[in-house]
Each structure stands twice: as C-alpha cells, then as structure tokens.
Design a protein around this motif. Sequence first.
Motif, PDB file in Angstrom:
ATOM      1  N   GLN A  30     -28.228  -1.046  34.280  1.00  9.64           N
ATOM      2  CA  GLN A  30     -29.593  -0.553  34.481  1.00  9.64           C
ATOM      3  C   GLN A  30     -30.139   0.096  33.212  1.00  9.64           C
ATOM      4  O   GLN A  30     -31.282  -0.166  32.804  1.00  9.64           O
ATOM      5  N   GLU A  31     -29.336   0.937  32.571  1.00 12.04           N
ATOM      6  CA  GLU A  31     -29.773   1.605  31.347  1.00 12.04           C
ATOM      7  C   GLU A  31     -29.990   0.600  30.220  1.00 12.04           C
ATOM      8  O   GLU A  31     -30.928   0.738  29.425  1.00 12.04           O
ATOM      9  N   SER A  32     -29.139  -0.420  30.154  1.00  8.76           N
ATOM     10  CA  SER A  32     -29.305  -1.451  29.127  1.00  8.76           C
ATOM     11  C   SER A  32     -30.622  -2.198  29.309  1.00  8.76           C
ATOM     12  O   SER A  32     -31.363  -2.427  28.343  1.00  8.76           O
ATOM     13  N   LEU A  33     -30.919  -2.586  30.542  1.00  6.19           N
ATOM     14  CA  LEU A  33     -32.163  -3.313  30.805  1.00  6.19           C
ATOM     15  C   LEU A  33     -33.384  -2.427  30.565  1.00  6.19           C
ATOM     16  O   LEU A  33     -34.422  -2.901  30.083  1.00  6.19           O
ATOM     17  N   THR A  34     -33.259  -1.143  30.880  1.00  7.50           N
ATOM     18  CA  THR A  34     -34.354  -0.211  30.599  1.00  7.50           C
ATOM     19  C   THR A  34     -34.618  -0.141  29.103  1.00  7.50           C
ATOM     20  O   THR A  34     -35.774  -0.147  28.653  1.00  7.50           O
ATOM     21  N   ALA A  91     -37.122  -3.435  22.967  1.00 13.66           N
ATOM     22  CA  ALA A  91     -36.695  -4.683  22.324  1.00 13.66           C
ATOM     23  C   ALA A  91     -37.835  -5.635  21.985  1.00 13.66           C
ATOM     24  O   ALA A  91     -37.736  -6.401  21.031  1.00 13.66           O
ATOM     25  N   GLY A  92     -38.903  -5.637  22.778  1.00 12.72           N
ATOM     26  CA  GLY A  92     -39.936  -6.646  22.592  1.00 12.72           C
ATOM     27  C   GLY A  92     -39.384  -8.036  22.853  1.00 12.72           C
ATOM     28  O   GLY A  92     -39.750  -9.009  22.181  1.00 12.72           O
ATOM     29  N   SER A 107     -27.325  -8.901  26.412  1.00 14.34           N
ATOM     30  CA  SER A 107     -27.980  -9.324  25.175  1.00 14.34           C
ATOM     31  C   SER A 107     -29.444  -9.647  25.424  1.00 14.34           C
ATOM     32  O   SER A 107     -29.864  -9.900  26.558  1.00 14.34           O
ATOM     33  N   ASP A 108     -30.230  -9.642  24.339  1.00 13.17           N
ATOM     34  CA  ASP A 108     -31.639 -10.008  24.428  1.00 13.17           C
ATOM     35  C   ASP A 108     -32.055 -10.690  23.131  1.00 13.17           C
ATOM     36  O   ASP A 108     -31.326 -10.668  22.138  1.00 13.17           O
ATOM     37  N   ASP A 109     -33.241 -11.303  23.148  1.00 15.02           N
ATOM     38  CA  ASP A 109     -33.738 -12.007  21.964  1.00 15.02           C
ATOM     39  C   ASP A 109     -34.854 -11.224  21.278  1.00 15.02           C
ATOM     40  O   ASP A 109     -35.729 -11.803  20.645  1.00 15.02           O
ATOM     41  N   GLY A 110     -34.800  -9.907  21.387  1.00 10.85           N
ATOM     42  CA  GLY A 110     -35.844  -9.062  20.822  1.00 10.85           C
ATOM     43  C   GLY A 110     -35.658  -8.771  19.346  1.00 10.85           C
ATOM     44  O   GLY A 110     -34.951  -9.482  18.631  1.00 10.85           O
ATOM     45  N   ARG A 111     -36.258  -7.678  18.902  1.00 10.78           N
ATOM     46  CA  ARG A 111     -36.298  -7.360  17.475  1.00 10.78           C
ATOM     47  C   ARG A 111     -34.980  -6.828  16.940  1.00 10.78           C
ATOM     48  O   ARG A 111     -34.780  -6.763  15.726  1.00 10.78           O
ATOM     49  N   GLY A 112     -34.075  -6.439  17.815  1.00  8.25           N
ATOM     50  CA  GLY A 112     -32.788  -5.923  17.362  1.00  8.25           C
ATOM     51  C   GLY A 112     -32.860  -4.444  17.020  1.00  8.25           C
ATOM     52  O   GLY A 112     -33.937  -3.884  16.813  1.00  8.25           O
ATOM     53  N   SER A 143     -29.453 -10.412  15.309  1.00  6.90           N
ATOM     54  CA  SER A 143     -30.516 -11.212  15.915  1.00  6.90           C
ATOM     55  C   SER A 143     -30.629 -10.808  17.374  1.00  6.90           C
ATOM     56  O   SER A 143     -29.801 -11.170  18.204  1.00  6.90           O
ATOM     57  N   GLY A 144     -31.655 -10.026  17.695  1.00  8.38           N
ATOM     58  CA  GLY A 144     -31.707  -9.418  19.012  1.00  8.38           C
ATOM     59  C   GLY A 144     -30.694  -8.285  19.072  1.00  8.38           C
ATOM     60  O   GLY A 144     -30.183  -7.828  18.053  1.00  8.38           O
ATOM     61  N   THR A 145     -30.391  -7.841  20.271  1.00  6.09           N
ATOM     62  CA  THR A 145     -29.394  -6.783  20.443  1.00  6.09           C
ATOM     63  C   THR A 145     -28.354  -7.243  21.450  1.00  6.09           C
ATOM     64  O   THR A 145     -28.683  -7.860  22.458  1.00  6.09           O
ATOM     65  N   ARG A 146     -27.101  -6.934  21.150  1.00  3.08           N
ATOM     66  CA  ARG A 146     -26.013  -7.284  22.053  1.00  3.08           C
ATOM     67  C   ARG A 146     -25.125  -6.063  22.243  1.00  3.08           C
ATOM     68  O   ARG A 146     -24.641  -5.479  21.276  1.00  3.08           O
ATOM     69  N   ILE A 147     -24.926  -5.688  23.488  1.00  2.00           N
ATOM     70  CA  ILE A 147     -24.054  -4.571  23.833  1.00  2.00           C
ATOM     71  C   ILE A 147     -22.834  -5.129  24.544  1.00  2.00           C
ATOM     72  O   ILE A 147     -22.956  -5.801  25.573  1.00  2.00           O
ATOM     73  N   SER A 148     -21.661  -4.867  23.976  1.00  2.00           N
ATOM     74  CA  SER A 148     -20.404  -5.355  24.547  1.00  2.00           C
ATOM     75  C   SER A 148     -19.575  -4.164  25.014  1.00  2.00           C
ATOM     76  O   SER A 148     -19.307  -3.246  24.238  1.00  2.00           O
TER      77      SER A 148
END
Length: 223
Positions: A139-143, A149-150, A170-175, A209-214
């Motif tokens: 939930q916090e990641s999606l928030t 992120a855009g 992960s997302d395809d945003g600005r990073g 490229s975007g942001t990725r949380i593992s």
Amino acid sequence: MKNPRTRVQGRRSTDSALAEIREDERVHISRELHDDLGQLLATLRVELTLLKQLPPDSPDAEAHLANMDSLLVTAIGSLRRIAGNLRPRALDEGGLYFALESLRREFEKRHGIRCQLDALRDALVLDESYSTAIYRLVQESLTNIARHAGASTAKVHLQRDAGELFIDISDDGRGIGVGDMAKADALGLLGMRERVAALRGSMNVDGGSGTRISITIPLPSGT
C-alpha cells in the motif's frame, strides 16, 4: 541450520518490533479520531444546539439540517477510512491475495495508473501480523508511485520460496534520484524500511529507469 532457541528469539524480536509499529499506528489513529472525527462531531453538536432554538418551519432550520446532513456524511467517510487504517476489511474477508487485488483495483480506479498483481493465492496464506505488514508495504509503495512517480504503469510481484517471501514493486515513472534518496523519509521510504526491519527482512531501492523496490522477508517456520 539455526537452533530452536535462535529461531524463538528471532521471532520474539520480530513480534516486539511489530508491536512497536502497531503502537505508533494506534497513536496516529488516536490523533485522527480527535482531530478529524472529533471536530466533525463537535461541529454537529453546535448545529444541533442552534437548530433547537429555531421554529420548525424556519428557513434557517432547513439550512442547519442540510449542514448537519453534510457533516454526517463526512463523519461516516472519516470513520470508514480510520477503520480501514486499523486493519483493512478485505484481509478478513478474503485473505492477503484478495486484499491486494482489491487494493490494485482501487489504485487503478483512483489514480488512472495501470497496475498488475503477479502472485499465487496459496503463497500468500500467512498469519495476521505478517499479512497486515505486507499489505501495508504494498500500500505504501503504491501511494508513493501515485504521489511522486508520474508513472503510467505499475507492477506488484510476490513470490514465496524456501521460507522467504520476495516482493518486487516497480513502475515506469521518473525514478528516484540521488537527492530523493537522501530525503527518503519524505517519500515514505523510511516507514517502509522500519516495517521491513521489524520483519527481519531486507529492502533495496533502484531508481534507474522508473523505480523498483525489492523486499525479502524471512517467514516463520510453519507459516
């Protein structure tokens, strides 16, 4: 192989850290009850007092009734939001997978960002404390994605293997840039790191490229 005493001590440490997080959340919710719902109810009482002083057929009475109705609708919405913050109802209705799928749909509807959930339902059958903590992490990641992120798309992947749960968001945003990482608390990452640490897990953030949380979380034996 860890001996039984080490496993028990580790579980106690995890339970203690989770208890601290729950206490912090209770304090936050207590403030919300006072500052939000409490103020709404106080205003509603003032409106009721003023209404009692007016003739039933007074135009002002109609205005007060309309205002009271609006306050009640807002109060009901606040109560539902606060109750959801205590423990998402979807977790009790269908378990972690169902709750995450509900979260994904709500995220898409509210923010217009396509979101994919990649997980096996049976792999997400966990006890209450772990289910709640993992739900909060996603939930916090999606928030964060919605706020910063855009992005146009996001993906949540969960996989269980050899006593560990792997979470990849992960997302395809600005990073996330270097400067953003330095103020991680402003992006909601500090709270996530604390929650992961409470579960004796690890968390890595890649802002290329975007942001990725593992995230990797060890699961208690028998879970």
